[in-house]
Design an enzyme around this catalytic site. Structure first.
Site, PDB file in Angstrom:
ATOM      1  N   ASP A 121       0.837  -1.202   0.000  1.00 17.03           N
ATOM      2  CA  ASP A 121       0.000   0.000   0.000  1.00 17.03           C
ATOM      3  C   ASP A 121       0.873   1.253   0.000  1.00 17.03           C
ATOM      4  O   ASP A 121       0.613   2.225  -0.723  1.00 17.03           O
ATOM      5  CB  ASP A 121      -0.927  -0.024   1.215  1.00 17.03           C
ATOM      6  CG  ASP A 121      -1.760   1.236   1.334  1.00 17.03           C
ATOM      7  OD1 ASP A 121      -2.583   1.492   0.441  1.00 17.03           O
ATOM      8  OD2 ASP A 121      -1.587   1.984   2.326  1.00 17.03           O
ATOM      9  N   GLU A 168      -2.157  -5.277  -3.452  1.00 21.02           N
ATOM     10  CA  GLU A 168      -1.174  -4.509  -2.687  1.00 21.02           C
ATOM     11  C   GLU A 168      -0.103  -5.426  -2.100  1.00 21.02           C
ATOM     12  O   GLU A 168       1.083  -5.066  -2.054  1.00 21.02           O
ATOM     13  CB  GLU A 168      -1.871  -3.727  -1.579  1.00 21.02           C
ATOM     14  CG  GLU A 168      -2.758  -2.606  -2.112  1.00 21.02           C
ATOM     15  CD  GLU A 168      -3.576  -1.918  -1.046  1.00 21.02           C
ATOM     16  OE1 GLU A 168      -4.099  -0.826  -1.315  1.00 21.02           O
ATOM     17  OE2 GLU A 168      -3.717  -2.469   0.073  1.00 21.02           O
TER      18      GLU A 168
END
Length: 250
Positions: free
Chosen positions: A61, A133
């Site tokens: 992320d 992610e």
């Protein structure tokens, strides 16, 4: 060969196929395996040493944010911080990440617990977005920033092209406020000048004035939509050479 050993070899072959199909350079296959392991699977196999993908998701992320932020910073040198933030949010949101993941069938390679499997976890937005992610995190650790950046920019091209076209969620009212207030206090007014139709299907005409001068008009199915379109027109007029800030009408 034991059942466990056979299962492990099949999994490694599956991961290699996933990496090859998606041009992911792999040094440490276990990182990719962890990226594709949901917490529900790890919880159902507590007697084994299995790590879920939550830590890699956290790292991925951050890398995703940096890569897209850097791209936008360089691509749009005149954009203010607020616009860059909104554009980035439109590209790195969970549905966008899930769509990227679905395109290279990440769900097919996930290790899920039985409950998640039965409830459609392989197509769930949150699971797919998190896995995307996590894969980014694995690529970054296994290679370097440049490899991760190429992966991200390649898979997110659709969403970055949408930003290039201006075709994404923008808050034109906030943009206008930020633009005009650089010059001190400015009076921005939105006024409904007309509405037609029944309550369930109304059309609203909104006019916008800045310091008493008409600067924009918007027509929409709600006050919010009409105000956004009026603000968009005002921004375009201001950027097109209108007196700025508009003088107060006598």
């Amino acid at each position: 060969m034991s059942t466990a050993e056979n299962r492990r070899k099949l999994r490694l072959a599956e991961l290699r196929r996933f990496a090859d199909d998606n041009n992911i350079p792999v040094q440490n296959i276990q990182l990719l395996n962890t990226a594709l392991t949901h917490t529900s699977y790890a919880n159902e196999h507590k007697n084994e040493v299995i790590h879920d993908n939550e830590r890699l998701e956290f790292l991925g992320d951050a890398v995703l944010d940096l890569v897209v932020g850097e791209y936008l910073f360089l691509r749009f040198p005149n954009w203010p911080e607020g616009e860059l933030t909104r554009a980035k949010a439109s590209a790195v949101c969970k549905p966008a990440c899930a769509e990227c993941a679905a395109k290279f069938r990440i769900g097919d390679y996930m290790r899920l617990g039985k409950g998640e499997e039965m409830s459609g976890g392989r197509t769930r937005i949150s699971i797919l977005g998190d896995a995307f992610e996590a894969v980014i995190g694995a690529i970054y650790l296994d290679n370097d920033y440049e490899v991760a950046a190429r992966f991200i920019l390649g898979h997110m091209k659709k969403f970055l092209d949408r930003i290039d076209r201006g075709d994404y969620d923008r808050d034109y009212k906030s943009d206008l406020q930020e633009l005009v207030q650089r010059h001190g206090d400015v009076d921005i007014r939105y006024e409904v000048v007309r509405d037609e139709g029944p309550d369930h299907d109304k059309t609203i005409w909104m006019e916008l004035s800045i310091n008493g001068k008409h600067m924009g008009r918007g027509v929409g199915k709600s006050k919010k939509e009409a105000a956004q379109l009026a603000a968009k027109e005002a921004i375009e007029r201001l950027h097109g050479g209108e007196t700025y800030p508009p003088t107060v009408k006598e």
